[in-house]
Design a protein around this motif. Structure first.
Motif, PDB file in Angstrom:
ATOM      1  N   LEU A  34     -17.377  -2.247 -24.431  1.00 10.41           N
ATOM      2  CA  LEU A  34     -18.246  -1.510 -23.507  1.00 10.41           C
ATOM      3  C   LEU A  34     -18.284  -2.211 -22.147  1.00 10.41           C
ATOM      4  CD1 LEU A  34     -21.300  -0.398 -25.687  1.00 10.41           C
ATOM      5  CD2 LEU A  34     -19.618   1.081 -24.592  1.00 10.41           C
ATOM      6  N   GLY A  35     -18.384  -3.532 -22.185  1.00  9.98           N
ATOM      7  CA  GLY A  35     -18.374  -4.287 -20.929  1.00  9.98           C
ATOM      8  C   GLY A  35     -17.075  -4.106 -20.174  1.00  9.98           C
ATOM      9  N   MET A  36     -15.960  -4.129 -20.905  1.00  9.46           N
ATOM     10  CA  MET A  36     -14.645  -3.914 -20.294  1.00  9.46           C
ATOM     11  C   MET A  36     -14.566  -2.526 -19.675  1.00  9.46           C
ATOM     12  SD  MET A  36     -10.988  -4.169 -22.273  1.00  9.46           S
ATOM     13  CE  MET A  36      -9.444  -3.725 -21.457  1.00  9.46           C
ATOM     14  N   THR A  37     -15.127  -1.535 -20.377  1.00 10.64           N
ATOM     15  CA  THR A  37     -15.112  -0.149 -19.889  1.00 10.64           C
ATOM     16  C   THR A  37     -15.923  -0.001 -18.615  1.00 10.64           C
ATOM     17  OG1 THR A  37     -14.827   0.701 -22.134  1.00 10.64           O
ATOM     18  CG2 THR A  37     -15.670   2.226 -20.469  1.00 10.64           C
ATOM     19  N   PHE A  38     -17.142  -0.529 -18.620  1.00 10.27           N
ATOM     20  CA  PHE A  38     -18.001  -0.402 -17.434  1.00 10.27           C
ATOM     21  C   PHE A  38     -17.445  -1.188 -16.252  1.00 10.27           C
ATOM     22  CE2 PHE A  38     -21.417   0.909 -20.460  1.00 10.27           C
ATOM     23  CZ  PHE A  38     -21.706   2.120 -19.843  1.00 10.27           C
ATOM     24  N   ALA A  39     -16.803  -2.316 -16.530  1.00 13.04           N
ATOM     25  CA  ALA A  39     -16.172  -3.084 -15.448  1.00 13.04           C
ATOM     26  C   ALA A  39     -15.048  -2.272 -14.812  1.00 13.04           C
ATOM     27  CB  ALA A  39     -15.648  -4.413 -15.975  1.00 13.04           C
ATOM     28  N   GLY A  40     -14.234  -1.618 -15.662  1.00  9.39           N
ATOM     29  CA  GLY A  40     -13.156  -0.772 -15.147  1.00  9.39           C
ATOM     30  C   GLY A  40     -13.680   0.428 -14.398  1.00  9.39           C
ATOM     31  N   MET A  41     -14.763   1.017 -14.918  1.00  8.13           N
ATOM     32  CA  MET A  41     -15.373   2.170 -14.255  1.00  8.13           C
ATOM     33  C   MET A  41     -15.925   1.771 -12.888  1.00  8.13           C
ATOM     34  SD  MET A  41     -18.203   4.729 -15.956  1.00  8.13           S
ATOM     35  CE  MET A  41     -17.179   4.919 -17.409  1.00  8.13           C
ATOM     36  N   GLY A  42     -16.574   0.609 -12.834  1.00  2.00           N
ATOM     37  CA  GLY A  42     -17.101   0.126 -11.561  1.00  2.00           C
ATOM     38  C   GLY A  42     -16.003  -0.161 -10.562  1.00  2.00           C
ATOM     39  N   SER A  43     -14.885  -0.695 -11.052  1.00  2.00           N
ATOM     40  CA  SER A  43     -13.746  -0.969 -10.176  1.00  2.00           C
ATOM     41  C   SER A  43     -13.170   0.317  -9.602  1.00  2.00           C
ATOM     42  CB  SER A  43     -12.666  -1.727 -10.953  1.00  2.00           C
ATOM     43  OG  SER A  43     -11.510  -1.916 -10.167  1.00  2.00           O
ATOM     44  N   ASP A  44     -13.036   1.337 -10.453  1.00  2.00           N
ATOM     45  CA  ASP A  44     -12.498   2.623  -9.996  1.00  2.00           C
ATOM     46  C   ASP A  44     -13.399   3.264  -8.937  1.00  2.00           C
ATOM     47  OD1 ASP A  44     -10.330   2.414 -11.658  1.00  2.00           O
ATOM     48  OD2 ASP A  44     -11.186   3.641 -13.262  1.00  2.00           O
ATOM     49  N   ILE A  45     -14.708   3.193  -9.181  1.00  2.00           N
ATOM     50  CA  ILE A  45     -15.657   3.783  -8.227  1.00  2.00           C
ATOM     51  C   ILE A  45     -15.667   2.986  -6.931  1.00  2.00           C
ATOM     52  CG2 ILE A  45     -18.105   4.288  -7.804  1.00  2.00           C
ATOM     53  CD1 ILE A  45     -18.357   4.798 -10.830  1.00  2.00           C
ATOM     54  N   GLY A  46     -15.635   1.660  -7.050  1.00  2.00           N
ATOM     55  CA  GLY A  46     -15.675   0.809  -5.869  1.00  2.00           C
ATOM     56  C   GLY A  46     -14.456   0.952  -4.978  1.00  2.00           C
ATOM     57  N   THR A  47     -13.302   1.194  -5.579  1.00  2.00           N
ATOM     58  CA  THR A  47     -12.059   1.343  -4.807  1.00  2.00           C
ATOM     59  C   THR A  47     -11.797   2.783  -4.396  1.00  2.00           C
ATOM     60  OG1 THR A  47     -10.785   1.516  -6.872  1.00  2.00           O
ATOM     61  CG2 THR A  47     -10.987  -0.678  -5.869  1.00  2.00           C
ATOM     62  N   GLY A  48     -12.682   3.698  -4.795  1.00  2.00           N
ATOM     63  CA  GLY A  48     -12.522   5.101  -4.410  1.00  2.00           C
ATOM     64  C   GLY A  48     -11.551   5.876  -5.269  1.00  2.00           C
ATOM     65  N   LYS A  49     -11.066   5.279  -6.378  1.00  2.00           N
ATOM     66  CA  LYS A  49     -10.127   5.976  -7.257  1.00  2.00           C
ATOM     67  C   LYS A  49     -10.835   7.029  -8.106  1.00  2.00           C
ATOM     68  CE  LYS A  49      -6.879   2.113  -7.721  1.00  2.00           C
ATOM     69  NZ  LYS A  49      -6.257   1.137  -8.662  1.00  2.00           N
ATOM     70  N   ALA A  50     -12.138   6.878  -8.264  1.00  2.00           N
ATOM     71  CA  ALA A  50     -12.908   7.825  -9.071  1.00  2.00           C
ATOM     72  C   ALA A  50     -14.302   7.976  -8.477  1.00  2.00           C
ATOM     73  CB  ALA A  50     -12.990   7.354 -10.515  1.00  2.00           C
ATOM     74  N   LYS A  51     -14.913   9.099  -8.781  1.00  2.00           N
ATOM     75  CA  LYS A  51     -16.281   9.354  -8.373  1.00  2.00           C
ATOM     76  C   LYS A  51     -17.117   9.668  -9.604  1.00  2.00           C
ATOM     77  CE  LYS A  51     -15.126  11.201  -3.787  1.00  2.00           C
ATOM     78  NZ  LYS A  51     -15.228  12.380  -2.887  1.00  2.00           N
ATOM     79  N   LEU A  52     -18.344   9.191  -9.601  1.00  2.00           N
ATOM     80  CA  LEU A  52     -19.234   9.429 -10.729  1.00  2.00           C
ATOM     81  C   LEU A  52     -19.795  10.847 -10.625  1.00  2.00           C
ATOM     82  CD1 LEU A  52     -20.088   7.769 -13.148  1.00  2.00           C
ATOM     83  CD2 LEU A  52     -22.155   7.112 -11.906  1.00  2.00           C
ATOM     84  N   LYS A  53     -19.400  11.699 -11.568  1.00  2.00           N
ATOM     85  CA  LYS A  53     -19.823  13.097 -11.557  1.00  2.00           C
ATOM     86  C   LYS A  53     -20.482  13.437 -12.883  1.00  2.00           C
ATOM     87  CE  LYS A  53     -15.415  13.771  -9.251  1.00  2.00           C
ATOM     88  NZ  LYS A  53     -14.072  14.304  -9.457  1.00  2.00           N
TER      89      LYS A  53
END
Length: 462
Positions: A34-53
């Motif tokens: 779960l920690g690995m997942t949230f870290a990856g999700m945060g990285s994607d959002i921070g770099t603009g590769k993904a948006k939280l929808k």
């Protein structure tokens, strides 16, 4: 970046490696992944590769989360901290699986993982079902359920052979069951099972059966010899596994997923093909008539008790995971469990999750039915597969206490992931609940309760 963590999380939920390897028992895999997942999700959002929808069923999922905690706080606050973790992990699984990818390739990896794990547990179960009977000492195993036990190597034909043997420990209870790979064992004199959340043969049959449509989807997109062999292997292993679980619900799930998939793809001709594929399983599966009748009578009594529990708490339900506080058995019916524990409001939100899952697939199939190109073909293949899987799920959970089960909520997450993957390819694609959908869900809610009441009434139990 979130996808690798989610894939490992799914493998962990299905595989339960800590139960057959003591060195892994102390490692907090769930929280690591779960920690690995949230870290990856945060990285994607921070770099603009993904948006939280928010997916179309996000609001309903949040309501279920907080309503569960609210009802628990009212009726059994002493268990709030423990059960908050359980419902919290269930919701987080839905959230991270649903937000792990925004591409069809990413969704393919998710579906491939679920298929691989479904085939894996089915393969282990098939090996288990043809293994020899051995004595099992019922001693505690770290991280495992109380009825797991440890094989001691002695062959047997019944538990009496184990207990009466001079080498037996008089302080220990013994069972005589088949021994499979990874220290797995059968239950009730030969019914195959896996571990963890799939330790029940019926839950194993359901989980394996609903993964099968993904094998068809892979083959539909690329009709290669390799994918054909994967499909054939999956069909054989999952079908055989369901026979060996002796699960009547599993038979219905298998028949349903094949029926829905083939009818959607090939019409009437597909119904015939699906029926032929399911016929051997229907002929070979299931339990003896007397045992089956006893099980059916017991389930009828539970349905009656569930309705009485709801009558006692008509608005709120009895509270999250409180069914067994009022009856000695669990509901064995996800719909009844939802209404009896969460009341009509929680039941509505839970049914909304199911409704939206189907609406995503059906909307996609209608929208891209005649659109040419590989992207539209992939959308059609995955939408059909998910719809077939969930159709089987709806049948199977009528006989299981699956309301909050990790597997169900992983599939809710898959529907969310498919929605975002389609929007990644076509930003104009949109699914939402409108007023007529709300009335339909209310109608479904009423129909289910009335149907259960009518059945129980016909049995003279109310």
């Amino acid at each position: 970046m979130a996808l690798p963590g989610v894939i490992l999380l799914i493998i962990f939920i299905y595989g339960r490696p800590q139960e057959f390897n003591e060195r892994l028992a102390a490692l907090p895999f769930l929280y690591l992944f779960l920690g690995m997942t949230f870290a990856g999700m945060g990285s994607d959002i921070g770099t603009g590769k993904a948006k939280l929808k928010a997916a179309p069923h996000f609001k309903a999922s949040v309501f279920i989360l907080f309503w569960s905690l609210f009802t628990l706080a009212i009726f059994n606050p002493a268990e709030l901290s423990v059960n908050a973790v359980i419902i919290g992990v269930t919701w987080v699984l839905f959230f991270v699986v649903g937000h792990s990818t925004e591409s069809l390739k990413g969704f393919q990896k998710l579906a491939g993982t679920v298929l691989a794990m479904g085939v894996f547990v089915a393969t282990v179960a098939v090996h288990q079902g043809f293994s020899a009977f051995q004595c099992i000492a019922m001693v505690p195993i770290p991280g495992a359920r109380a009825d797991t036990g440890i094989p001691d190597g002695r062959s047997c034909e019944s538990y009496k052979d184990c207990r009466n043997d001079p080498t037996a420990d008089p302080e220990i209870e013994y069972l005589c069951e088949r021994i499979g790979l990874f220290q797995t064992t059968t239950i009730t004199a030969g019914r195959v099972r896996w571990r963890g959340v799939l330790q029940d043969p019926n839950e194993l049959a359901l989980t394996a059966g609903i993964s099968l449509p993904f094998a068809f989807a892979f083959f539909e997109q690329k009709r290669s010899f390799k994918r054909l062999m994967i499909l054939v292997y999956a069909l054989l292993m999952i079908g055989t596994c369901i026979v060996l679980t002796q699960s009547r619900g599993g038979q219905l799930v298998f028949t349903t997923v094949l029926g829905v998939y083939f009818i959607k793809r090939y019409g009437l001709k597909g119904a015939i093909i699906g029926g032929i594929c399911a016929l051997p399983l229907i002929m070979l599966g299931g339990r003896g008539s007397q045992e089956a009748e006893e099980s059916a009578n017991e389930r009828s009594e539970i349905l009656a008790e569930g309705l009485m529990i709801w009558r006692a708490f008509p608005l709120t339900g009895a509270g999250f995971r409180q069914f067994t506080e009022h009856f000695w058995l669990t509901a064995h019916n996800a719909y009844l469990l939802a209404v009896s524990e969460l009341g009509p409001f929680g039941f509505f939100a839970w049914l909304s999750m199911i409704y939206v899952t189907f609406k995503i697939s059906l909307t996609a199939l209608k929208r891209y039915e005649h659109v040419p190109g590989p992207t539209a073909a992939a959308i059609r293949a995955w939408s059909t597969a998910l719809m077939a899987s969930f159709a089987g799920m709806l049948i199977g959970i009528f006989f299981l206490s699956f309301t909050y089960h990790y597997v169900l909520w992983i599939y809710f997450g898959l529907s969310s992931a498919l929605y975002f993957a389609i929007r990644g390819a076509d930003p104009t694609f949109k699914v939402e609940l409108v007023q007529k959908d709300i009335f339909r869900i209310i109608g479904i809610e009423i129909a289910i309760v009335v149907a259960i009441f009518g059945y129980v009434k016909s049995k003279g139990l109310m």
